[in-house]
Design a protein around this motif. Structure first.
Motif, mmCIF file in Angstrom:
data_model
loop_
_atom_site.group_PDB
_atom_site.id
_atom_site.type_symbol
_atom_site.label_atom_id
_atom_site.label_comp_id
_atom_site.label_asym_id
_atom_site.label_seq_id
_atom_site.Cartn_x
_atom_site.Cartn_y
_atom_site.Cartn_z
ATOM 1 N N ALA A 1 1.215 -3.965 4.611
ATOM 2 C CA ALA A 1 -0.058 -4.274 3.952
ATOM 3 C C ALA A 1 0.067 -4.061 2.447
ATOM 4 O O ALA A 1 0.736 -3.144 1.979
ATOM 5 C CB ALA A 1 -1.182 -3.409 4.501
ATOM 6 N N THR A 2 -0.605 -4.905 1.683
ATOM 7 C CA THR A 2 -0.568 -4.811 0.230
ATOM 8 C C THR A 2 -1.886 -4.279 -0.310
ATOM 9 O O THR A 2 -2.877 -4.175 0.422
ATOM 10 C CB THR A 2 -0.287 -6.185 -0.410
ATOM 11 N N THR A 3 -1.878 -3.989 -1.595
ATOM 12 C CA THR A 3 -3.105 -3.524 -2.249
ATOM 13 C C THR A 3 -4.104 -4.661 -2.401
ATOM 14 O O THR A 3 -5.312 -4.420 -2.542
ATOM 15 C CB THR A 3 -2.815 -2.962 -3.652
ATOM 16 N N GLY A 4 -3.619 -5.914 -2.383
ATOM 17 C CA GLY A 4 -4.492 -7.059 -2.605
ATOM 18 C C GLY A 4 -4.849 -7.273 -4.055
ATOM 19 O O GLY A 4 -5.716 -8.088 -4.374
ATOM 20 N N ILE A 5 -4.174 -6.562 -4.969
ATOM 21 C CA ILE A 5 -4.436 -6.665 -6.401
ATOM 22 C C ILE A 5 -3.316 -7.461 -7.057
ATOM 23 O O ILE A 5 -2.135 -7.141 -6.896
ATOM 24 C CB ILE A 5 -4.534 -5.280 -7.066
ATOM 25 N N ARG A 6 -3.676 -8.504 -7.786
ATOM 26 C CA ARG A 6 -2.680 -9.358 -8.465
ATOM 27 C C ARG A 6 -2.636 -9.046 -9.953
ATOM 28 O O ARG A 6 -3.653 -8.694 -10.560
ATOM 29 C CB ARG A 6 -3.030 -10.830 -8.273
ATOM 30 N N SER A 7 -1.461 -9.216 -10.544
ATOM 31 C CA SER A 7 -1.318 -8.974 -11.977
ATOM 32 C C SER A 7 -1.863 -10.155 -12.768
ATOM 33 O O SER A 7 -2.052 -11.234 -12.244
ATOM 34 C CB SER A 7 0.145 -8.733 -12.330
ATOM 35 N N PHE B 1 0.829 -1.205 0.000
ATOM 36 C CA PHE B 1 0.000 0.000 0.000
ATOM 37 C C PHE B 1 0.862 1.252 0.000
ATOM 38 O O PHE B 1 0.528 2.242 -0.658
ATOM 39 C CB PHE B 1 -0.951 0.015 1.197
ATOM 40 N N ASP B 2 1.989 1.238 0.735
ATOM 41 C CA ASP B 2 2.856 2.414 0.729
ATOM 42 C C ASP B 2 3.337 2.728 -0.679
ATOM 43 O O ASP B 2 3.424 3.891 -1.077
ATOM 44 C CB ASP B 2 4.050 2.196 1.657
ATOM 45 N N GLU B 3 3.646 1.701 -1.465
ATOM 46 C CA GLU B 3 4.034 1.908 -2.854
ATOM 47 C C GLU B 3 2.852 2.439 -3.658
ATOM 48 O O GLU B 3 3.023 3.277 -4.565
ATOM 49 C CB GLU B 3 4.531 0.597 -3.465
ATOM 50 N N ALA B 4 1.650 1.993 -3.333
ATOM 51 C CA ALA B 4 0.459 2.499 -4.029
ATOM 52 C C ALA B 4 0.287 3.997 -3.792
ATOM 53 O O ALA B 4 -0.123 4.736 -4.699
ATOM 54 C CB ALA B 4 -0.782 1.743 -3.564
ATOM 55 N N VAL B 5 0.597 4.459 -2.587
ATOM 56 C CA VAL B 5 0.518 5.891 -2.298
ATOM 57 C C VAL B 5 1.524 6.646 -3.167
ATOM 58 O O VAL B 5 1.211 7.696 -3.740
ATOM 59 C CB VAL B 5 0.770 6.170 -0.804
ATOM 60 N N HIS B 6 2.741 6.100 -3.273
ATOM 61 C CA HIS B 6 3.762 6.724 -4.117
ATOM 62 C C HIS B 6 3.294 6.775 -5.569
ATOM 63 O O HIS B 6 3.426 7.813 -6.243
ATOM 64 C CB HIS B 6 5.071 5.934 -4.011
ATOM 65 N N ARG B 7 2.731 5.683 -6.061
ATOM 66 C CA ARG B 7 2.248 5.661 -7.448
ATOM 67 C C ARG B 7 1.103 6.643 -7.653
ATOM 68 O O ARG B 7 0.998 7.280 -8.712
ATOM 69 C CB ARG B 7 1.811 4.248 -7.818
ATOM 70 N N ALA B 8 0.234 6.762 -6.658
ATOM 71 C CA ALA B 8 -0.884 7.705 -6.765
ATOM 72 C C ALA B 8 -0.369 9.140 -6.832
ATOM 73 O O ALA B 8 -0.882 9.959 -7.614
ATOM 74 C CB ALA B 8 -1.839 7.533 -5.587
#
Length: 452
Positions: free
Chosen positions: A446-452, A310-317
């Motif tokens: 914690a992760t985004t829970g989204i898989r590629s 999730f922390d990486e998701a914040v960076h990407r956002a």
């Protein structure tokens, strides 16, 4: 009882010209929905305020800002409007006696009446103003503006500029240097600005060719009439969790909330990469900061959440937001033509009707956020509340999320099309935002829970 006072005004500058890109963006929505778009609000007046002072304020803003002295003329062969700025005129100030009623409730009713009544763009000035009185004393001011004249940041500019008025004379104490709409429309015809528009359209096309054709998977099994519903979730836990995440990452809270919404959307009714549109105020030059006008345009923000913490998701956002700010300034008619062309080439339209709108004040100070204890975040989860705010058949987006702040909570308001997203799914989406944020606040891994 309502009395009308005619207020004379006079300002500098006049002429007829094309609409700006921001105005044309709003006009396209007006044509689509058949209803006026408005901005405005209610101000509680300090004791001792007079009706004459309110008239002075109205006279000042009308004379000061060309956008408020603008009407539309429909003289183009294609039927589209142009704008005409007038040097002088008269505008009505309504004085509404509350009688035995609560003046605050009367002010809310006047505001609703002003918002519900469509503007006469060719004959009416784009501002409606009233003063509510109680026992002869003004208690509230109501002002509603046509969105063709002003957007949210333009409204902020109007309020800031009002501080330059001399309250003794009603005259300005500083010259007005901000770019006016007629001048802005001319600037948008210049080659360098048109090149910026073409770059923005190329970005739009990349997004359209990258994301899934549907923002929402499947169809709703619970259609409602009226069709669109507004669902509000007040979440103290989301505010505490957002502060904890932002403090941990040393960032502001907006990308945290955007990442939370994107994750929740992909986990529930949506898909990945997530694409939502955000409104960009486009006032990035000093000459535009104080412009009382409509400049905001929307632009798609695309973020890939697959296989990320999730922390990486914040960076990407955050990174995606910076890209979006760069490409939100464009010719709306050329954008519409590009969208049509891409739809024909792809064999169908790509939905871009999902929005994220952080309505909290842009100047808020978040440099010294302190992470609350985990126990406090967990305890707050049980205090979330939700309510259905409104139902309408006015043509509205597929999904539109507004984010507002209270002192101890985030308020999410989601507008949804129930032919595509069932009311229960709307509630599940909002509660999933809270779940995503709380989980990420309590677990840095914690992760985004989204898989590629």
């Amino acid at each position: 009882m309502t009395e009308k006072i005619l207020v004379d005004f006079h300002g500098t500058g006049s002429g007829v010209g094309d609409l700006t890109w921001g105005q044309r963006t709003v006009w396209r929505t007006v044509v689509k929905t058949g209803h006026s778009e408005t901005m405005g609000g209610i101000t509680a007046l300090p004791p001792g305020t007079t009706v004459e002072q309110s008239a002075m304020v109205l006279r000042y803003v009308m004379g000061r800002h060309q956008s408020l002295r603008t009407r539309l003329v429909f003289d183009k062969p294609d039927g589209g409007p142009r704008q005409q700025v007038h040097t002088s005129g008269q505008v009505a100030l309504a004085v509404v006696d509350a009688g035995a009623e609560d003046p605050a409730e009367v002010a809310e009713r006047v505001k609703a009446e002003y918002e519900d009544a469509d503007f006469d763009y060719a004959q009416e000035w784009p501002v409606r103003m009233a003063v509510v009185t109680k026992d002869g004393e003004p208690t509230h001011s109501v002002a509603v503006y046509s969105h063709l004249a002003i957007d949210a940041h333009g409204l902020d500019a109007l309020v800031s500029d009002l501080a330059t008025m001399d309250w003794a004379t009603g005259e300005p104490t500083l010259p007005l240097t901000a770019t006016q709409p007629l001048e802005l429309a001319e600037q948008q015809r210049k080659p360098n600005v048109l090149r910026n528009s073409e770059a923005a359209l190329r970005y739009w096309e990349r997004v359209l060719r990258t994301v899934s054709a549907k923002r929402v998977e499947g169809e709703s099994d619970d259609h409602r009439s009226p069709r669109w519903g507004d669902l509000s979730l007040r979440s103290p836990a989301s505010w505490l969790a957002t502060k904890a995440i932002a403090a941990r990452l040393g960032t502001d809270t907006s990308p945290v909330l955007l990442a939370g919404y994107a994750c929740a959307l992909a986990r529930t009714v949506g898909n990945n990469p997530v694409a939502v549109q955000i409104a960009v105020n486009n006032r990035f030059r000093q000459s535009l900061v104080g412009s009382v006008s409509t400049m905001a345009q929307t632009c798609p923000l695309m973020v890939d959440l697959a296989d990320a913490g999730f922390d990486e998701a914040v960076h990407r956002a955050r990174q995606a937001t910076m890209v979006t700010y760069k490409y939100a300034y464009y010719d709306p008619e050329k954008r519409a033509a590009m969208v049509d062309r891409v739809a024909e080439e792809l064999g169908g339209r790509v939905e871009m009707d999902t929005y994220f709108n952080d309505r909290r004040p842009p100047g808020r100070d978040e440099h010294e956020l302190v992470a609350p204890p985990a126990e406090e975040i967990l305890a707050a989860r049980g205090s979330s509340t939700h309510e259905w705010v409104m139902w309408t058949d006015v043509d509205s987006p597929l999904l539109y999320l507004d984010v507002d702040a209270e002192p101890d909570a985030i308020v999410f308001t989601l507008t949804g099309d129930t032919t595509r997203v069932a009311p229960k799914s709307m509630l599940d989406l909002l509660t999933e935002i809270e779940t995503v944020l709380v989980d990420a606040a309590l677990d840095p891994g914690a992760t985004t829970g989204i898989r590629s």
